[in-house]
Design a protein around this motif. Structure first.
Motif, PDB file in Angstrom:
ATOM      1  N   ARG A 154      79.319  38.187  75.642  1.00 58.84           N
ATOM      2  CA  ARG A 154      79.764  39.581  75.830  1.00 58.84           C
ATOM      3  C   ARG A 154      78.749  40.586  75.290  1.00 58.84           C
ATOM      4  O   ARG A 154      78.387  41.554  75.954  1.00 58.84           O
ATOM      5  CB  ARG A 154      81.118  39.783  75.140  1.00 58.84           C
ATOM      6  CG  ARG A 154      82.253  39.161  75.942  1.00 58.84           C
ATOM      7  CD  ARG A 154      83.492  39.073  75.110  1.00 58.84           C
ATOM      8  NE  ARG A 154      83.404  37.921  74.229  1.00 58.84           N
ATOM      9  CZ  ARG A 154      84.285  36.920  74.195  1.00 58.84           C
ATOM     10  NH1 ARG A 154      85.321  36.961  74.984  1.00 58.84           N
ATOM     11  NH2 ARG A 154      84.137  35.917  73.379  1.00 58.84           N
ATOM     12  N   ILE A 155      78.263  40.328  74.041  1.00 56.51           N
ATOM     13  CA  ILE A 155      77.310  41.263  73.434  1.00 56.51           C
ATOM     14  C   ILE A 155      75.963  41.155  74.143  1.00 56.51           C
ATOM     15  O   ILE A 155      75.318  42.153  74.462  1.00 56.51           O
ATOM     16  CB  ILE A 155      77.176  40.986  71.917  1.00 56.51           C
ATOM     17  CG1 ILE A 155      78.521  41.242  71.227  1.00 56.51           C
ATOM     18  CG2 ILE A 155      76.081  41.848  71.307  1.00 56.51           C
ATOM     19  CD1 ILE A 155      78.615  40.746  69.797  1.00 56.51           C
ATOM     20  N   GLY A 156      75.557  39.910  74.420  1.00 49.76           N
ATOM     21  CA  GLY A 156      74.287  39.684  75.112  1.00 49.76           C
ATOM     22  C   GLY A 156      74.232  40.436  76.436  1.00 49.76           C
ATOM     23  O   GLY A 156      73.231  41.083  76.755  1.00 49.76           O
ATOM     24  N   ASP A 174      70.585  30.895  77.610  1.00 49.07           N
ATOM     25  CA  ASP A 174      71.977  30.554  77.290  1.00 49.07           C
ATOM     26  C   ASP A 174      72.233  29.170  77.864  1.00 49.07           C
ATOM     27  O   ASP A 174      72.016  28.961  79.064  1.00 49.07           O
ATOM     28  CB  ASP A 174      72.935  31.587  77.906  1.00 49.07           C
ATOM     29  CG  ASP A 174      74.343  31.469  77.332  1.00 49.07           C
ATOM     30  OD1 ASP A 174      74.877  32.452  76.827  1.00 49.07           O
ATOM     31  OD2 ASP A 174      74.899  30.337  77.367  1.00 49.07           O
ATOM     32  N   PRO A 175      72.670  28.210  77.048  1.00 50.50           N
ATOM     33  CA  PRO A 175      72.863  26.850  77.569  1.00 50.50           C
ATOM     34  C   PRO A 175      74.044  26.748  78.530  1.00 50.50           C
ATOM     35  O   PRO A 175      74.127  25.793  79.302  1.00 50.50           O
ATOM     36  CB  PRO A 175      73.118  26.014  76.306  1.00 50.50           C
ATOM     37  CG  PRO A 175      73.583  26.985  75.272  1.00 50.50           C
ATOM     38  CD  PRO A 175      72.972  28.309  75.616  1.00 50.50           C
ATOM     39  N   MET A 176      74.971  27.720  78.460  1.00 49.53           N
ATOM     40  CA  MET A 176      76.138  27.697  79.354  1.00 49.53           C
ATOM     41  C   MET A 176      76.306  29.069  80.008  1.00 49.53           C
ATOM     42  O   MET A 176      77.261  29.795  79.696  1.00 49.53           O
ATOM     43  CB  MET A 176      77.400  27.340  78.560  1.00 49.53           C
ATOM     44  CG  MET A 176      77.406  25.943  77.986  1.00 49.53           C
ATOM     45  SD  MET A 176      78.546  25.825  76.585  1.00 49.53           S
ATOM     46  CE  MET A 176      77.680  26.648  75.278  1.00 49.53           C
ATOM     47  N   PRO A 177      75.376  29.455  80.899  1.00 57.98           N
ATOM     48  CA  PRO A 177      75.456  30.812  81.466  1.00 57.98           C
ATOM     49  C   PRO A 177      76.729  31.008  82.288  1.00 57.98           C
ATOM     50  O   PRO A 177      77.061  30.176  83.131  1.00 57.98           O
ATOM     51  CB  PRO A 177      74.202  30.889  82.354  1.00 57.98           C
ATOM     52  CG  PRO A 177      73.729  29.506  82.539  1.00 57.98           C
ATOM     53  CD  PRO A 177      74.242  28.678  81.420  1.00 57.98           C
ATOM     54  N   CYS A 205      73.612  34.643  69.884  1.00 57.18           N
ATOM     55  CA  CYS A 205      74.329  33.376  70.021  1.00 57.18           C
ATOM     56  C   CYS A 205      75.161  33.148  68.762  1.00 57.18           C
ATOM     57  O   CYS A 205      74.889  33.746  67.721  1.00 57.18           O
ATOM     58  CB  CYS A 205      73.345  32.227  70.230  1.00 57.18           C
ATOM     59  SG  CYS A 205      72.090  32.148  68.944  1.00 57.18           S
ATOM     60  N   PRO A 206      76.182  32.292  68.829  1.00 55.34           N
ATOM     61  CA  PRO A 206      76.968  32.015  67.623  1.00 55.34           C
ATOM     62  C   PRO A 206      76.180  31.142  66.651  1.00 55.34           C
ATOM     63  O   PRO A 206      75.213  30.481  67.056  1.00 55.34           O
ATOM     64  CB  PRO A 206      78.183  31.263  68.168  1.00 55.34           C
ATOM     65  CG  PRO A 206      77.730  30.660  69.453  1.00 55.34           C
ATOM     66  CD  PRO A 206      76.659  31.541  70.003  1.00 55.34           C
ATOM     67  N   LEU A 207      76.604  31.137  65.399  1.00 55.98           N
ATOM     68  CA  LEU A 207      76.006  30.221  64.426  1.00 55.98           C
ATOM     69  C   LEU A 207      76.759  28.903  64.496  1.00 55.98           C
ATOM     70  O   LEU A 207      77.922  28.818  64.094  1.00 55.98           O
ATOM     71  CB  LEU A 207      76.093  30.816  63.005  1.00 55.98           C
ATOM     72  CG  LEU A 207      75.602  29.899  61.885  1.00 55.98           C
ATOM     73  CD1 LEU A 207      74.127  29.553  62.052  1.00 55.98           C
ATOM     74  CD2 LEU A 207      75.841  30.528  60.514  1.00 55.98           C
TER      75      LEU A 207
END
Ligand code: NAD
Length: 331
Positions: A154-156, A174-177, A205-207
């Protein structure tokens, strides 16, 4: 339902109280972070409402269950300080606010980019010193530069749109676009391309285990000399000693941070009368090409209102047994 709101600040109290007029929920605002040292305060409460730096590990989860707590309602998107397995073991569902204002965070990342590039922070200090010289303040045009977004959620997606507006070439790993990401028309690339081709890299990305210290001495060495790095996601994405080395030798030309790996001991509090004890953080603050904000990217009126509404809705749905209507974190 009695709710203990941990890590509470006046702005949390203001927004949660104004969203709580007709719910019948009893909110108690507590200043301390939720930790093993403070978990005793939860006795007599049905629900804990937590923020980014509250720690729910195995010991805290066990104690919460013993104290009769039945739900962890996070009033944020991230939950990297919550041990989900421990919560599941102690029958504690975890709710969160998956989206409150992606634009708020994306716009803050853009603000860091513009500030660093045009040396706004240095100009601000100079003007106050009656110094109107321009040496050292030269920036570069954003137009035509390559900006990489790591994590096109969302932020990206919001910052992709912003940077396209400046006429940048925007690339994304992004590994899961998602379909929504593809629809932005962004150029999807590999991580290797991100490191090699970017003038600016912004982390969204998330941590998780695979992204911990994604910025390290090895990945830094693959970047263009003088690259600008922006992190408004989570501090643990960056190996801070490695980036300090890269700032010293010029490999990193600009660094904008809203998050820091050891921020739990620093951010959201006023320590201006004390000596800073974190030497690594202290070193970061000495660079003229580093701008740090204290986890405030989310901090807009619109976002706080949305956080309060979704948090209370999660709790109300839980009270009615409507788990399918809650924003639950899947374990
Ligand atoms: P999101 O879930 O919408 O998007 C995350 C994206 O990252 C997804 O598209 C996912 O596929 C992608 N991803 C997963 N693993 C990845 C990897 N290894 N490499 C690259 N991408 C990967 O999340 P969002 O709402 O866009 O938020 C992103 C992050 O921003 C959150 O995880 C949170 O840590 C941070 N955040 C910070 C603030 C702040 O105030 N500074 C506020 C909100 C969120």
């Amino acid at each position: 339902m009695k709710v203990a709101v941990f890590s509470s600040k006046p702005y949390d109290e203001e927004h949660l109280t104004s969203a709580n007029t007709e719910t019948g929920l009893e909110l108690t605002f507590l200043e301390p972070q939720l930790t093993a040292q403070t978990v005793a305060l939860t006795k007599g409460f049905d629900i804990v409402c937590c923020f980014v730096n509250d720690v729910i590990d195995t010991a805290v989860a066990a104690q919460l269950q013993e104290n009769g707590v039945k739900l962890v309602a996070m009033r944020c998107a991230g939950f990297n300080n919550v041990d989900l397995d421990a919560c599941a073991k102690h029958n504690l569902p975890v709710a969160r606010v998956p989206e409150y204002s992606p634009n708020a965070v994306a716009e803050h990342a853009a603000a860091l980019i513009l500030d660093l590039n045009r040396n706004i922070h240095r100009a601000f200090s100079r003007i106050r010193e009656n110094d109107y010289s321009l040496s050292g303040l030269m920036g570069f045009d954003l137009y035509g530069k390559t900006v990489a977004i790591v994590g096109g959620g969302r932020i990206g997606q919001s910052i992709i749109r912003i940077m396209k507006g400046f006429g940048c070439r925007v690339i994304c790993f992004d590994p899961m676009p998602s379909e929504a990401l593809v629809e932005t028309g962004v150029e999807l690339v590999s991580l290797e391309q991100v490191w090699a081709e970017s003038d600016i890299i912004s982390l969204h990305c998330p941590l998780v285990r695979s992204t911990y210290h994604i910025i390290n001495s090895n990945t830094l060495s693959q970047m263009k000399k003088g690259v600008m790095l922006i992190n408004t996601s989570r501090g643990g994405l960056i190996d801070t000693p490695a980036i300090i080395k890269a700032l010293k030798n010029g490999q990193v030309g600009y660094l904008g941070l809203d998050v820091y790996e050891e921020e739990a001991n620093l951010f959201f509090e006023n320590y201006s009368n004390q000596v800073l004890q974190d030497d690594i953080f202290a070193r970061l603050t000495t660079f003229k090409n580093v701008v740090i904000t204290g986890h405030q990217a989310f901090f807009t009126h619109e976002a706080l209102q949305a956080i309060a509404e979704v948090t209370l809705n999660n709790i109300l749905h839980f009270d009615k047994g409507e788990l399918d209507k809650m924003c639950l974190v899947k374990t």
